[in-house]
Write a protein that holds these residues in place. Sequence first.
Motif, PDB file in Angstrom:
ATOM      1  N   THR A  61       8.627 -21.651  -6.239  1.00  0.00           N
ATOM      2  CA  THR A  61       8.538 -22.639  -5.159  1.00  0.00           C
ATOM      3  C   THR A  61       9.775 -22.587  -4.266  1.00  0.00           C
ATOM      4  N   LEU A  62      10.921 -22.508  -4.892  1.00  0.00           N
ATOM      5  CA  LEU A  62      12.162 -22.464  -4.114  1.00  0.00           C
ATOM      6  C   LEU A  62      12.261 -21.160  -3.318  1.00  0.00           C
ATOM      7  N   ALA A  69      10.334 -18.476   3.479  1.00  0.00           N
ATOM      8  CA  ALA A  69       9.566 -18.971   4.630  1.00  0.00           C
ATOM      9  C   ALA A  69      10.526 -19.426   5.724  1.00  0.00           C
ATOM     10  N   ARG A  70      11.606 -20.087   5.294  1.00  0.00           N
ATOM     11  CA  ARG A  70      12.580 -20.551   6.268  1.00  0.00           C
ATOM     12  C   ARG A  70      13.255 -19.358   6.939  1.00  0.00           C
ATOM     13  N   ALA A 105       5.098 -24.268   4.450  1.00  0.00           N
ATOM     14  CA  ALA A 105       4.800 -22.884   4.029  1.00  0.00           C
ATOM     15  C   ALA A 105       3.322 -22.648   3.725  1.00  0.00           C
ATOM     16  N   LEU A 139      15.120 -26.595   3.309  1.00  0.00           N
ATOM     17  CA  LEU A 139      14.270 -25.879   2.341  1.00  0.00           C
ATOM     18  C   LEU A 139      13.024 -26.694   2.017  1.00  0.00           C
ATOM     19  N   ALA A 186      10.733 -26.398   4.904  1.00  0.00           N
ATOM     20  CA  ALA A 186      10.066 -25.092   4.879  1.00  0.00           C
ATOM     21  C   ALA A 186       8.972 -25.082   3.818  1.00  0.00           C
ATOM     22  N   HIS A 187       9.270 -25.695   2.700  1.00  0.00           N
ATOM     23  CA  HIS A 187       8.285 -25.773   1.616  1.00  0.00           C
ATOM     24  C   HIS A 187       7.026 -26.503   2.090  1.00  0.00           C
ATOM     25  N   ARG A 238       9.959 -19.232  -2.316  1.00  0.00           N
ATOM     26  CA  ARG A 238       8.974 -19.213  -1.246  1.00  0.00           C
ATOM     27  C   ARG A 238       9.499 -20.022  -0.052  1.00  0.00           C
ATOM     28  N   ALA A 239      10.052 -21.213  -0.361  1.00  0.00           N
ATOM     29  CA  ALA A 239      10.575 -22.055   0.708  1.00  0.00           C
ATOM     30  C   ALA A 239      11.727 -21.353   1.431  1.00  0.00           C
ATOM     31  N   TRP A 240      12.592 -20.753   0.633  1.00  0.00           N
ATOM     32  CA  TRP A 240      13.744 -20.069   1.233  1.00  0.00           C
ATOM     33  C   TRP A 240      13.299 -18.921   2.135  1.00  0.00           C
TER      34      TRP A 240
END
Lengths: 524, 191
Positions: B175-176, B182-183, A52, A45, A48-49, B178-180
Amino acid sequence: MTHDEWTRVRELFDAALTRRSSERAAFLDETCAGSPSLRAEVASLLDAHDRAADFIEAPAYEVAAHLFADAIDHPVAGRAVGPYIIRHEIGRGGMGVVYLADDTRLSRRVALKAIVPGTGSDATRRARMRQEARAAAALSHPGIATVYALEEIGEELYLACEYVPGRTLRALIESERLALPQVVDIAVQLARALAAAHAQGVVHRDLKPENVVRSGAGVVKVLDFGIARMENAAGARLTPTGDMIGTPAYMAPEQIRRQRVDFRTDLFALGLLVYEMASGSNPFEADTATATIARILEVDPLPLSQVSGTGLPALDRIVALCLRKDAESRYASAERLVADLEHLQAQLAEHRDDAPAELPRAGGSAIVESRTRSAQWWWEFHQVAVSMLYVSMMYPAWRARAWLPASWGTFFFFAVLAAVATSTTVRLHLRFTARVYPAELAVQRSRALGWTRVSDAGFSLALLLAAIGIEHAHPEIATLLVTVSIAAAVASFTIEPATTRAAFAQHPSTSTLEPPRRARRTQR
Amino acid sequence: MTKSSIAVASMIDHARQGDARALATLMPLVYDELRRLAIRYMRRERPGQTLQATALVHDVYLRLLQDSQLSWQNRAHFFGIAARSMRQILIERARTRGAAKRGGGRVRVTFEPGLIAAEAPTLDLEALDEALTRLATFDAELARVVEVRFFGGLSIEETAEALDISPATVKRRWTLARAWLARELGDTPRR
């Protein structure tokens, strides 16, 4: 992943982000000791952050704006569409946007019509459009804007047409009152264009002031010939909310009734254009589409000369023939219409110096000899003759007064005087209106009807009663009074309605004649 | 108070009572606004004229809420519903577009040159929608933040107001999430 595990992921992710990226690995090693899957999850994660960047930072409607842009998904200035370079938008019609464009192959300007997106996807529809475009492209006449090509570029369809610089008939009608010779000139050119197209079996179907352009040199061209059906195929006359674009004001009755449409439909529209050019307004147009439709189906417009004050009954008749509700009783061909209009045009040229009102009598043709006009002359004659007769009866009435019992005599005389005064005043007023304010005549006639009927009846009755009173002493005068009484009654209740009908009703089948909107408005 | 804002206010009341029909009634209004917005958006023909995102979405909301006497809570609630309806409309639209263009395939939303920025990243809206639905199954809070912020177009502060949480919390969740997402999307094979 359980709920608790995910809660732990969240905590670790948030906590890791508060640390410098160089310290994160050590932080995870420490906190996730003994749980490699938890560490892997948080690490991926974080990874990915870091990668992103701007992912979903812009709002969705920005990202997806073009999903909503159907209405404007058209080329803009400078953009190439196949071999055409768009210059700018010149209008929006039922079919979609129209651009002025340069055809790079032939170095000429074209009017490029973007047919509403989505219409090109259906194969049968496409085939029909091709066929229609082919028929329209086959038309070659100086009065018709040529269709050059139907371009199928990707999934979009474009129609490349001759670009006609100039003003539309709509603009002309709105900006100035066209002089009669101009009106007839435009009408002749339009009728010739129609005749040429009809000869090749192509019907316009959507002739209206917006579809006619007059160049600076006075050449009139009809736009969109033969392609009106494409618009209907595209269903593009409806806005997304289902409203009709424009008005049905130029539709013929058979179009409204969805009956067979043929060349006579164009003749109706042409008659309407002439009417509007000469009078300044469309006699059918009302505030709502429904009202307009009702007028087209039911109302016969007043003769053109009564509305426009032009006094050209020949044109009245031509227009009225075009505007017949029943297509069968209109002109049998556009050629006939051309012939009549050309005849009229020749006469206008011949008598350019004469007053317009004198023109019709100069002509010898069947059209120029106006039945309507002579009927109106008889009607006016009737008004004057009746007035004179009534006034002349004042003398016998004066004499008869003395022979009747005193009070009866005075009563009789004043009754006759009142009837005569009323009747003659109203009749002479009508004749004056007919001559000076023809547009008002219809309204004045309907107002006057009650007064003339009552005074005529009073006049007849008074004379009859007096005749009975003096029958023994003065049989000759009594006979005279009875005769005049009967004559007046017959004239008022039989002859006058007949002359009125002949003079003012165009079609005996239609009993009501409404004045057009403009004329009514001036009354208020 | 205009007719439409009265309508919006009463609809929101219905929505608060869990009336699903309110959402359906609100959709056409939001749809119209979105369309108007998109048209304005597309009209800007040259790059480098990016509109401020929040200014745009505020126009939408302001028009819908104009002169309304909605309470703060109602307004917040409204943002939530509006964001959901925008999500549904956009996804629906992307889906039908994809179907029309590729005979059933999905459409990849592209930042067209001249629309937003020089680089043109692509985003599979439908994949994002599916991922967001998955996210909601185990963390509804994160999903809600994404819905309001991305589909509703609200800023961190506005999202905080709409969801009645602190801006700091919004920021963390965003933020979390978005990261999740995006992954998830990065892992999704490009279709």
